[in-house]
Design a protein around this motif. Structure first.
Motif, PDB file in Angstrom:
ATOM      1  N   SER A   1       0.808  -1.216   0.000  1.00  9.67           N
ATOM      2  CA  SER A   1       0.000   0.000   0.000  1.00  9.67           C
ATOM      3  C   SER A   1       0.845   1.273   0.000  1.00  9.67           C
TER       4      SER A   1
ATOM      5  N   ASN B   1      -7.272  -0.450   1.259  1.00 11.61           N
ATOM      6  CA  ASN B   1      -6.848  -1.690   0.625  1.00 11.61           C
ATOM      7  C   ASN B   1      -7.032  -2.901   1.519  1.00 11.61           C
ATOM      8  N   ILE B   2      -6.762  -2.732   2.809  1.00 15.09           N
ATOM      9  CA  ILE B   2      -7.015  -3.844   3.732  1.00 15.09           C
ATOM     10  C   ILE B   2      -8.496  -4.210   3.681  1.00 15.09           C
ATOM     11  N   PHE B   3      -9.335  -3.181   3.685  1.00 14.02           N
ATOM     12  CA  PHE B   3     -10.767  -3.402   3.699  1.00 14.02           C
ATOM     13  C   PHE B   3     -11.234  -4.128   2.439  1.00 14.02           C
TER      14      PHE B   3
ATOM     15  N   ILE C   1      -4.863   4.874   1.976  1.00 12.50           N
ATOM     16  CA  ILE C   1      -4.770   3.772   1.023  1.00 12.50           C
ATOM     17  C   ILE C   1      -4.507   2.460   1.740  1.00 12.50           C
ATOM     18  N   LEU C   2      -3.721   2.522   2.797  1.00 13.46           N
ATOM     19  CA  LEU C   2      -3.497   1.319   3.599  1.00 13.46           C
ATOM     20  C   LEU C   2      -4.834   0.774   4.113  1.00 13.46           C
ATOM     21  N   ALA C   3      -5.610   1.640   4.749  1.00 15.09           N
ATOM     22  CA  ALA C   3      -6.866   1.189   5.345  1.00 15.09           C
ATOM     23  C   ALA C   3      -7.846   0.696   4.285  1.00 15.09           C
TER      24      ALA C   3
ATOM     25  N   ASN D   1      -9.328  -5.848   0.063  1.00 17.72           N
ATOM     26  CA  ASN D   1      -8.673  -7.123  -0.229  1.00 17.72           C
ATOM     27  C   ASN D   1      -9.027  -8.240   0.754  1.00 17.72           C
ATOM     28  N   SER D   2      -9.503  -7.881   1.953  1.00 18.62           N
ATOM     29  CA  SER D   2      -9.837  -8.922   2.912  1.00 18.62           C
ATOM     30  C   SER D   2     -11.132  -9.631   2.535  1.00 18.62           C
ATOM     31  N   GLY D   3     -11.899  -9.049   1.620  1.00 15.21           N
ATOM     32  CA  GLY D   3     -13.130  -9.687   1.191  1.00 15.21           C
ATOM     33  C   GLY D   3     -14.352  -9.224   1.962  1.00 15.21           C
ATOM     34  N   VAL D   4     -14.190  -8.284   2.887  1.00 19.11           N
ATOM     35  CA  VAL D   4     -15.339  -7.768   3.631  1.00 19.11           C
ATOM     36  C   VAL D   4     -16.360  -7.166   2.667  1.00 19.11           C
TER      37      VAL D   4
ATOM     38  N   PHE E   1      -2.192  10.196   2.299  1.00 18.10           N
ATOM     39  CA  PHE E   1      -2.301   9.212   1.233  1.00 18.10           C
ATOM     40  C   PHE E   1      -1.980   7.813   1.728  1.00 18.10           C
ATOM     41  N   ILE E   2      -0.820   7.680   2.339  1.00 17.97           N
ATOM     42  CA  ILE E   2      -0.395   6.371   2.829  1.00 17.97           C
ATOM     43  C   ILE E   2      -1.426   5.816   3.800  1.00 17.97           C
ATOM     44  N   ALA E   3      -1.858   6.645   4.737  1.00 22.14           N
ATOM     45  CA  ALA E   3      -2.781   6.179   5.765  1.00 22.14           C
ATOM     46  C   ALA E   3      -4.090   5.689   5.156  1.00 22.14           C
TER      47      ALA E   3
ATOM     48  N   SER F   1       0.501   4.101  -2.765  1.00 18.95           N
ATOM     49  CA  SER F   1       0.259   5.518  -2.487  1.00 18.95           C
ATOM     50  C   SER F   1       1.300   6.404  -3.159  1.00 18.95           C
TER      51      SER F   1
END
Lengths: 193, 162
Positions: free
Chosen positions: A33, B46-48, B42-44, B50-53, B38-40, A37
């Motif tokens: 990620s 993408n986790i959301f 996109i991290l959140a 890609n985890s399939g939720v 941006f980093i913060a 970004s």
């Protein structure tokens, strides 16, 4: 608020991934990620740089003032907290004009400048002001009259009438903007007390 | 638009070149401020995703959508749209490819994509750039506007093209 959203996205995502056996995917996601970004930042950086340069010209040549004068009647109604003739109003106007013509990438730099200008008027620096929220609501409600990206995508897939959707888009986006403004007004009043 | 601004500046006798450079210089500090946000985000996000939720939520809403006679295919688009612009464009691509841009779903997808925005992204970007943490009711109001837009698109497309 940001704290809560951030936590919810990460915690729910991680737990769900964990229980469905997607730990490896999650690990890769976390590592990737930052790279993603950075890629995105590099993608928007040139656009922002270019438009910030052009905005400066538009600003110094009083072009922005002129444009915002045309929109000022609506804008002063929408943003009662911004003093008349403040630069924030002309930046907001430019952002709206770019948005209306579907130039999303050109709209962003104007929007960011408008926000930092609104921040100068803001009394509590860590809290969103009423004008900022109104601006964001209008901004995110679409506001597009000519959705250029979608029209070009439709052309790419061989649509017989790529522009068929324009009128429907205008009507829906008008509803969205009006709905947004109404709820913004109601909430602004409630939060004041 | 570019030509117009440059010509206008020139005709107003402004030092257009230096002004342009000055503006570009300002963009550096802006980008510098943006990067952490941006980093913060996109991290959140993408986790959301890609985890399939997200897929789980989609399956949950399916029966409800069948009830109001809206094709389920637009649901991912409507749900993803406020979170990620590129992801929703990818869905729209997919719809165009499988159903065609002039099909009912294709038209509805186009209108939904056109009348909404990547609200989460814009809100975090705009507030992040000036360091605002307490965003108050802004996200709720923005998402409400998107919801109104999506409902309006469904109604309008049904009236126009059905």
């Amino acid at each position: 608020m940001v704290n809560i959203i951030w936590m919810i996205l990460i915690v729910i995502g991680s737990f769900y991934g964990f229980f469905t056996g997607k730990l490896e995917i999650l690990n890769n996601t976390i590592v990737d990620s930052t790279k993603i970004s950075l890629d995105m930042l590099f993608k928007i950086f040139p656009v922002i740089a270019l438009w910030m340069g052009l905005t400066k010209i538009a600003e110094k040549s009083h072009l922005l003032e002129k444009l915002s004068y045309k929109l000022s009647f609506i804008l002063t109604k929408l943003f009662p907290d911004i003093p008349k003739g403040h630069e924030a109003l002309s930046l907001i106007a430019s952002n709206m004009i770019a948005n209306i013509f579907g130039l999303g990438s050109a709209a962003t730099p104007f929007g960011l400048k408008a926000m930092s200008s609104l921040q100068k008027l803001n009394e509590k620096k860590d809290t969103a002001s009423r004008s900022m929220i109104t601006f964001l609501v209008v901004n995110t409600s679409g506001l597009t009259i000519i959705p250029t990206t979608i029209i070009s995508l439709r052309m790419m897939y061989g649509s017989l009438e790529p522009t068929k959707i324009v009128l429907a888009c205008i009507i829906s986006t008008t509803f969205a903007t009006i709905g947004g403004i109404i709820i913004d007004r109601l909430l602004a009043r409630r939060y004041k007390n | 638009m570019v030509v117009f601004i440059v010509l206008y500046g020139y005709l107003k006798k402004i030092d257009i070149y230096d002004t342009f450079i000055e503006g570009v210089k300002e963009s550096f500090s802006m980008i510098f401020n943006l990067f952490p946000t941006f980093i913060a985000m996109i991290l959140a996000i993408n986790i959301f995703i890609n985890s399939g939720v997200l897929d789980f939520i989609l399956n949950f809403f399916k029966p409800l959508f069948a009830l109001i006679k809206v094709p389920v295919e637009v649901l991912p688009l409507a749900l993803v749209r406020p979170i990620s612009g590129s992801a929703s464009l990818a869905y729209l691509n997919n719809i165009f490819e499988t159903k065609g841009p002039d099909s009912f779903i294709g038209l509805l997808g186009s209108v939904i994509q056109g009348c909404t925005d990547t609200t989460f992204y814009v809100v975090s970007l705009y507030f992040g750039s000036i360091g605002i943490k307490k965003i108050r009711y802004s996200l709720f109001a923005s998402l409400f506007a998107d919801l109104v837009g999506i409902i309006a698109s469904i109604v309008v497309v049904n009236l126009f093209f059905n």
